[in-house]
Scaffold this motif. Structure first.
Motif, mmCIF file in Angstrom:
data_model
loop_
_atom_site.group_PDB
_atom_site.id
_atom_site.type_symbol
_atom_site.label_atom_id
_atom_site.label_comp_id
_atom_site.label_asym_id
_atom_site.label_seq_id
_atom_site.Cartn_x
_atom_site.Cartn_y
_atom_site.Cartn_z
ATOM 1 N N ASP A 1 -2.895 2.126 10.811
ATOM 2 C CA ASP A 1 -1.623 2.665 10.328
ATOM 3 C C ASP A 1 -0.451 2.167 11.162
ATOM 4 N N THR A 2 -0.628 2.139 12.473
ATOM 5 C CA THR A 2 0.435 1.650 13.360
ATOM 6 C C THR A 2 0.739 0.187 13.079
ATOM 7 N N ALA A 3 -0.309 -0.614 12.915
ATOM 8 C CA ALA A 3 -0.113 -2.035 12.624
ATOM 9 C C ALA A 3 0.544 -2.221 11.257
ATOM 10 N N PHE A 4 0.171 -1.400 10.284
ATOM 11 C CA PHE A 4 0.791 -1.512 8.959
ATOM 12 C C PHE A 4 2.261 -1.122 9.021
ATOM 13 N N ARG A 5 2.597 -0.103 9.803
ATOM 14 C CA ARG A 5 4.014 0.270 9.966
ATOM 15 C C ARG A 5 4.795 -0.867 10.615
ATOM 16 N N ALA A 6 4.165 -1.581 11.550
ATOM 17 C CA ALA A 6 4.809 -2.745 12.162
ATOM 18 C C ALA A 6 5.046 -3.824 11.109
ATOM 19 N N LEU A 7 4.088 -3.997 10.213
ATOM 20 C CA LEU A 7 4.234 -4.965 9.127
ATOM 21 C C LEU A 7 5.421 -4.600 8.242
ATOM 22 N N LEU A 8 5.587 -3.312 7.977
ATOM 23 C CA LEU A 8 6.713 -2.866 7.150
ATOM 24 C C LEU A 8 8.047 -3.135 7.834
ATOM 25 N N GLY A 9 8.065 -3.098 9.154
ATOM 26 C CA GLY A 9 9.284 -3.416 9.899
ATOM 27 C C GLY A 9 10.339 -2.341 9.870
ATOM 28 N N GLY A 10 9.978 -1.123 9.642
ATOM 29 C CA GLY A 10 10.944 -0.029 9.641
ATOM 30 C C GLY A 10 10.808 0.813 8.390
ATOM 31 N N GLU A 11 11.802 1.643 8.161
ATOM 32 C CA GLU A 11 11.785 2.529 6.998
ATOM 33 C C GLU A 11 11.986 1.719 5.727
ATOM 34 N N VAL A 12 11.093 1.908 4.794
ATOM 35 C CA VAL A 12 11.205 1.253 3.486
ATOM 36 C C VAL A 12 10.896 2.300 2.423
ATOM 37 N N PRO A 13 11.366 2.081 1.211
ATOM 38 C CA PRO A 13 11.037 3.026 0.140
ATOM 39 C C PRO A 13 9.521 3.132 -0.046
ATOM 40 N N ALA A 14 9.067 4.304 -0.434
ATOM 41 C CA ALA A 14 7.631 4.549 -0.603
ATOM 42 C C ALA A 14 7.012 3.564 -1.585
ATOM 43 N N ALA A 15 7.727 3.219 -2.635
ATOM 44 C CA ALA A 15 7.190 2.290 -3.632
ATOM 45 C C ALA A 15 6.962 0.908 -3.026
ATOM 46 N N ALA A 16 7.873 0.468 -2.171
ATOM 47 C CA ALA A 16 7.723 -0.846 -1.530
ATOM 48 C C ALA A 16 6.539 -0.840 -0.565
ATOM 49 N N ALA A 17 6.367 0.256 0.174
ATOM 50 C CA ALA A 17 5.229 0.358 1.097
ATOM 51 C C ALA A 17 3.920 0.375 0.313
ATOM 52 N N ALA A 18 3.883 1.093 -0.806
ATOM 53 C CA ALA A 18 2.671 1.140 -1.628
ATOM 54 C C ALA A 18 2.362 -0.236 -2.211
ATOM 55 N N ARG A 19 3.388 -0.965 -2.609
ATOM 56 C CA ARG A 19 3.195 -2.302 -3.162
ATOM 57 C C ARG A 19 2.601 -3.233 -2.110
ATOM 58 N N LEU A 20 3.119 -3.164 -0.891
ATOM 59 C CA LEU A 20 2.608 -4.028 0.166
ATOM 60 C C LEU A 20 1.182 -3.631 0.557
ATOM 61 N N ARG A 21 0.904 -2.328 0.596
ATOM 62 C CA ARG A 21 -0.457 -1.865 0.883
ATOM 63 C C ARG A 21 -1.427 -2.400 -0.174
ATOM 64 N N PHE A 22 -0.980 -2.395 -1.432
ATOM 65 C CA PHE A 22 -1.806 -2.929 -2.507
ATOM 66 C C PHE A 22 -2.078 -4.418 -2.281
ATOM 67 N N LEU A 23 -1.057 -5.176 -1.932
ATOM 68 C CA LEU A 23 -1.210 -6.619 -1.746
ATOM 69 C C LEU A 23 -2.082 -6.970 -0.547
ATOM 70 N N VAL A 24 -2.000 -6.170 0.496
ATOM 71 C CA VAL A 24 -2.749 -6.474 1.720
ATOM 72 C C VAL A 24 -4.183 -5.952 1.659
ATOM 73 N N PHE A 25 -4.382 -4.773 1.098
ATOM 74 C CA PHE A 25 -5.707 -4.148 1.124
ATOM 75 C C PHE A 25 -6.363 -4.069 -0.260
ATOM 76 N N ASP A 26 -5.706 -3.411 -1.196
ATOM 77 C CA ASP A 26 -6.363 -3.089 -2.468
ATOM 78 C C ASP A 26 -6.673 -4.316 -3.320
ATOM 79 N N ALA A 27 -5.737 -5.231 -3.447
ATOM 80 C CA ALA A 27 -5.976 -6.422 -4.277
ATOM 81 C C ALA A 27 -7.102 -7.290 -3.703
ATOM 82 N N PRO A 28 -7.101 -7.592 -2.398
ATOM 83 C CA PRO A 28 -8.228 -8.368 -1.873
ATOM 84 C C PRO A 28 -9.573 -7.665 -2.052
ATOM 85 N N ILE A 29 -9.602 -6.354 -1.847
ATOM 86 C CA ILE A 29 -10.864 -5.618 -2.023
ATOM 87 C C ILE A 29 -11.305 -5.682 -3.484
ATOM 88 N N ALA A 30 -10.363 -5.555 -4.415
ATOM 89 C CA ALA A 30 -10.709 -5.661 -5.837
ATOM 90 C C ALA A 30 -11.248 -7.049 -6.166
#
Length: 193
Positions: free
Chosen positions: A130-159
């Motif tokens: 979680d800490t590393a993912f927050r570093a990737l986000l680079g600060g406060e971002v809208p929840a939708a943008a964070a969810a999109r990036l989480r999908f691209l980094v974790f969910d899409a590769p796993i799928a």
């Protein structure tokens, strides 16, 4: 005379990982784990108080390996590299990938109590991710943008990996291309950072 333990905790953990990776969580019964090691059931109970304990120890080991692979590219702000790291980790360690990426920890232990030692280890690993993912986000971002990036980094590769992990076959190279292509398209998807 001191008696030396013939069967190690690591052997039981390895057997649990293999059984779950090969045939799913229900395959990892206490007798099956002991049989896989060639040990009497009592030997397993000398090292782990329950099935949930040995599976939690296995999860902590595999999740820890995954965490060590994923934290550096995440913390360095390299989303595409993190997604490709996930694919490469799964290709290099297919048994571990089948154990971790095809299962859910809560379902794996089936609601049974997990010893504090393993629960704490897994919580530390989750916090590191979680800490590393927050570093990737680079600060406060809208929840939708964070969810999109989480999908691209974790969910899409796993799928993309899932059918190959389920088939217990090799991960083809085109999975890397697919995952890289998603990250090449990030500007059109609304880049986070």
């Amino acid at each position: 005379m001191v008696r030396i333990a013939q069967f190690s905790a690591d052997a039981f953990i390895g057997a649990a990982i293999a059984l779950v990776a090969e045939d799913g969580p229900t395959a990892a019964s206490i007798p099956a784990i002991a049989r896989r090691v060639g040990a009497p059931t009592g030997s397993l109970y000398h090292r782990f108080p329950s099935k949930a304990a040995v599976l939690a120890a296995a999860w902590a080991e595999v999740h820890g390996d995954f965490t060590r692979a994923m934290v550096p590219p995440l913390a360095e702000g390299r989303a595409g590299a993190a997604a490709l790291t996930l694919v490469q980790w799964a290709r290099a360690k297919p048994r571990l990938a089948r154990f971790l990426l095809l299962n859910d920890f809560a379902l794996l232990v089936d609601g049974a109590p997990v010893p504090d030692e393993w629960r704490a280890a897994i919580a530390r690993q989750e916090e590191a991710l979680d800490t590393a993912f927050r570093a990737l986000l680079g600060g406060e971002v809208p929840a939708a943008a964070a969810a999109r990036l989480r999908f691209l980094v974790f969910d899409a590769p796993i799928a993309a990996l899932r059918p190959h992990l389920l088939a217990q076959g090799p991960v083809p190279e085109f999975v890397d291309d697919l995952v890289a292509g998603l990250h090449d398209a990030r500007p059109q998807l609304g880049q986070v950072a």
